[in-house]
Motif scaffolding. Structure first.
Motif, mmCIF file in Angstrom:
data_model
loop_
_atom_site.group_PDB
_atom_site.id
_atom_site.type_symbol
_atom_site.label_atom_id
_atom_site.label_comp_id
_atom_site.label_asym_id
_atom_site.label_seq_id
_atom_site.Cartn_x
_atom_site.Cartn_y
_atom_site.Cartn_z
ATOM 1 N N VAL A 130 1.066 -1.291 0.330
ATOM 2 C CA VAL A 130 0.079 0.231 0.375
ATOM 3 C C VAL A 130 0.941 1.487 0.150
ATOM 4 N N GLU A 131 0.683 2.665 -0.644
ATOM 5 C CA GLU A 131 1.271 4.182 -0.746
ATOM 6 C C GLU A 131 0.335 4.385 -0.452
ATOM 7 N N LEU A 132 0.471 5.551 0.634
ATOM 8 C CA LEU A 132 -0.592 6.250 0.829
ATOM 9 C C LEU A 132 -0.253 7.697 0.258
ATOM 10 N N ASN A 133 -0.397 8.705 -0.288
ATOM 11 C CA ASN A 133 -0.212 9.668 -0.837
ATOM 12 C C ASN A 133 1.086 9.693 -0.792
ATOM 13 N N GLY A 134 2.065 9.045 -1.959
ATOM 14 C CA GLY A 134 3.055 8.958 -2.557
ATOM 15 C C GLY A 134 4.042 8.175 -0.912
ATOM 16 N N GLU A 135 4.005 7.491 -0.246
ATOM 17 C CA GLU A 135 4.939 6.840 1.019
ATOM 18 C C GLU A 135 4.547 5.522 1.001
ATOM 19 N N ILE A 136 4.914 4.336 1.189
ATOM 20 C CA ILE A 136 4.790 3.260 0.838
ATOM 21 C C ILE A 136 4.090 2.990 2.681
ATOM 22 N N ILE A 137 3.465 1.706 2.672
ATOM 23 C CA ILE A 137 3.047 2.081 4.610
ATOM 24 C C ILE A 137 3.663 0.637 4.700
ATOM 25 N N ASN A 138 3.963 0.942 5.700
ATOM 26 C CA ASN A 138 4.496 -0.694 6.644
ATOM 27 C C ASN A 138 3.317 -1.402 7.305
ATOM 28 N N PRO A 139 3.113 -2.141 6.576
ATOM 29 C CA PRO A 139 2.394 -3.169 6.924
ATOM 30 C C PRO A 139 2.097 -2.684 9.326
ATOM 31 N N LYS A 140 2.823 -3.137 9.592
ATOM 32 C CA LYS A 140 2.575 -3.263 10.739
ATOM 33 C C LYS A 140 1.585 -1.670 11.264
ATOM 34 N N VAL A 141 1.958 -0.865 10.591
ATOM 35 C CA VAL A 141 0.784 0.324 10.932
ATOM 36 C C VAL A 141 -0.029 0.293 10.301
ATOM 37 N N TRP A 142 -0.714 -0.229 9.593
ATOM 38 C CA TRP A 142 -2.039 -0.278 8.598
ATOM 39 C C TRP A 142 -2.819 -0.102 9.881
ATOM 40 N N LYS A 143 -3.259 -0.471 11.343
ATOM 41 C CA LYS A 143 -3.955 -0.919 12.236
ATOM 42 C C LYS A 143 -3.796 0.832 12.658
ATOM 43 N N SER A 144 -2.845 1.455 12.840
ATOM 44 C CA SER A 144 -2.907 2.750 13.202
ATOM 45 C C SER A 144 -2.517 3.858 12.384
ATOM 46 N N THR A 145 -2.974 3.806 11.435
ATOM 47 C CA THR A 145 -2.606 4.407 9.994
ATOM 48 C C THR A 145 -4.531 5.341 9.400
ATOM 49 N N LYS A 146 -4.594 6.081 10.125
ATOM 50 C CA LYS A 146 -5.248 7.484 9.990
ATOM 51 C C LYS A 146 -6.430 7.638 8.452
ATOM 52 N N ILE A 147 -6.547 7.284 7.207
ATOM 53 C CA ILE A 147 -7.297 8.081 6.713
ATOM 54 C C ILE A 147 -7.997 9.062 5.769
ATOM 55 N N LYS A 148 -8.241 9.752 5.561
ATOM 56 C CA LYS A 148 -9.198 10.374 5.939
ATOM 57 C C LYS A 148 -9.174 11.172 4.088
ATOM 58 N N SER A 149 -10.562 12.355 3.874
ATOM 59 C CA SER A 149 -11.270 12.576 2.708
ATOM 60 C C SER A 149 -9.984 12.994 1.684
ATOM 61 N N GLY A 150 -9.719 13.033 0.492
ATOM 62 C CA GLY A 150 -8.722 13.644 -0.337
ATOM 63 C C GLY A 150 -7.421 12.720 -0.488
ATOM 64 N N ASP A 151 -7.609 11.406 0.723
ATOM 65 C CA ASP A 151 -6.105 10.717 0.507
ATOM 66 C C ASP A 151 -5.791 10.173 -1.241
ATOM 67 N N CYS A 152 -5.441 9.748 -0.979
ATOM 68 C CA CYS A 152 -4.333 8.997 -2.613
ATOM 69 C C CYS A 152 -4.059 8.009 -2.128
ATOM 70 N N LEU A 153 -4.663 6.958 -2.526
ATOM 71 C CA LEU A 153 -4.127 4.904 -2.448
ATOM 72 C C LEU A 153 -3.435 4.835 -3.663
ATOM 73 N N GLU A 154 -2.595 3.211 -3.533
ATOM 74 C CA GLU A 154 -2.544 2.568 -4.867
ATOM 75 C C GLU A 154 -2.342 1.701 -3.850
ATOM 76 N N ILE A 155 -3.350 0.681 -4.338
ATOM 77 C CA ILE A 155 -2.503 -0.614 -3.716
ATOM 78 C C ILE A 155 -2.393 -2.005 -4.663
ATOM 79 N N VAL A 156 -1.966 -2.921 -4.778
ATOM 80 C CA VAL A 156 -0.739 -3.280 -5.414
ATOM 81 C C VAL A 156 -0.781 -4.763 -4.927
#
Length: 72
Positions: free
Chosen positions: A37-63
């Motif tokens: 998962v890339e959130l707003n141009g940054e790859i997000i470590n799966p270990k922090v998915w539980k605490s990563t907040k998503i807000k309106s307007g965010d851009c996600l690339e899910i591969v």
């Protein structure tokens, strides 16, 4: 809430579960062990998915990782 996911605008209900990355992935049926998962141009470590907040307007690339290939 409106998000851009893999280049497509999606509107989802703004429940608490879906405002975290892990809940959003589950909502769309992704298997956590098979995606990057890339959130707003940054790859997000799966270990922090539980605490990563998503807000309106965010851009996600899910591969999705797909195994296979050919042996020659």
């Amino acid at each position: 809430m409106k998000l851009k996911i893999n280049g497509e605008i999606k509107a989802i209900d703004n429940s608490n579960e879906e405002s975290l990355l892990e809940g959003l992935l589950e909502h769309f049926g992704y298997k956590p062990q098979l995606v990057v998962v890339e959130l707003n141009g940054e790859i997000i470590n799966p270990k922090v998915w539980k605490s990563t907040k998503i807000k309106s307007g965010d851009c996600l690339e899910i591969v999705t990782i797909v195994g296979g290939g050919s042996y020659s």
